[in-house]
Design a protein around this motif. Structure first.
Motif: not given
Length: 369
Positions: A46-49, A52-68
């Protein structure tokens, strides 16, 4: 990008792929064929990462921002970056650094284990590094610190064994083609906090009047002794003060400091405060007479307690008469004035948190950290 032939990588990716193949509920006859196809597809670039078979720009991060809630929250679907792939866990022989699998921690971090996972954590000060002492491990055949081995002590915080300084190390050994040591090189020992064995100084550069290169040495362990001694300083005529300003413990073994004709301050030290056992002994003789030291003003700073000092100045006290800031004894803390306000933690001055508003007119800025 990771090498697709790396067996560890193939194993990690294959485990994820096989799980995906099972989810297809394929007949047994087709299971192997589907798995091979999936593995082959996953290992394509893949160009980045590859997640599980899907090309993504980054792996799922340890922390995510909750806009709520306007906060970072733990992501239970997080994955680690392993080469060009996203994996649920790093291989057992790798270390987690933030959200990546790495072979070793960077120089600013140390390896720790949390909940069975090896992780890189930032060092609060100098990163711990254990090194062999003289006569131990890689220095088994060495008899003294010299110009041929001193670089082995770069960035060491703990010496497993002993440090020995003999004339053949300091002034060179022509018979073995070893040059005299560069006195500047001795600054390598400023990072050392612990010597598990003994410290034996029988030679020192004539232009150095103290042992301040050991200013961060906290403990001499005495696990190995030199004729019953854990600290030996002998016939160093150029030494005027010891300057072991951080030394707090000599765990075992006796002290022998003798025939240092210009050495002062030794007589002020309450050596027993450093000992761990009642059978440790002190032999200190034939150094400069205490009355001569006093006559020339070579005495402890007035801010030092009666426990004595390692040399001149308020940063050489074994303990403080009033308060301390870092390693320096002071009259009082900056409770009500000064650029940085402090609070008293016993006899230690601690700076207030930067978020605290500086108060005036005799009002404390903070009461704690």
């Amino acid at each position: 990008m990771a090498d697709a032939t790396d067996p560890t990588l193939v194993t990690a990716v294959t485990e994820n792929v096989l799980e995906a193949a099972r989810d297809l509920r394929t007949p047994t006859a087709l299971f192997f064929l589907v798995s091979v196809i999936l593995v082959n597809n996953v290992l394509s670039a893949c160009m980045n990462f590859n997640d599980s078979g899907a090309c993504v720009t980054q792996c799922p991060q340890t922390f995510v921002y909750n806009p709520t809630t306007f906060q970072l929250e733990h992501n239970f679907n997080a994955k680690y970056t392993y080469g060009a792939f996203c994996v649920k866990k790093c291989p057992h022989n790798f270390v987690v650094d933030s959200s990546s699998c790495v072979r070793a921690c960077p120089s600013s971090k140390m390896e720790v284990e949390e909940n069975g996972i090896k992780m890189c954590k930032p060092c609060t000060d100098i990163c711990p590094k254990a090194c062999d002492g003289i006569g131990t491990g890689s220095l088994m055949s060495a008899q003294t610190v010299d110009s041929s081995n001193i670089d082995k002590f770069i960035n060491c915080t703990k010496i497993n064994g002993n440090l020995i300084f003999l004339v053949t190390g300091i002034h060179g050994d022509p018979y073995n083609a070893i040059e005299a040591i560069d006195p500047e090189k001795l600054n390598v020992f400023r990072t050392v906090r612990e010597i598990t064995g003994f410290l034996n100084i029988q030679s020192w550069p004539p232009n150095m009047t103290d042992f301040s290169v050991f200013s961060n040495l906290v403990t001499i362990g005495g696990r190995v002794l030199y004729s019953g001694l854990s600290l030996l300083i002998l016939k160093q005529q150029g030494i005027t003060s010891l300057q072991f300003q951080s030394l707090k413990e000599i765990s075992a073994g006796n002290i022998y400091i003798t025939d240092n004709s210009n050495l002062c301050y030794y007589h002020t030290i309450n050596w027993t405060t450093l000992f761990s056992t009642i059978n440790q002994r002190i032999v200190i003789r034939d150094n400069r007479k205490a009355e001569n030291c006093t006559a020339e003003g070579m005495v402890c700073n007035h801010l030092c307690s009666n426990d004595g000092c390692w040399g001149p100045g308020p940063d050489q006290c074994l303990s403080c008469r009033h308060f301390s800031r870092g390693r320096t004894c002071i009259e009082s803390c900056n409770l009500y004035d000064g650029e940085f306000r402090e609070f008293e933690n016993g006899s230690i001055c601690v700076e207030c948190d930067p978020q605290c508003e500086k108060m005036e007119d005799g009002i404390l800025t903070c009461h704690g950290p």
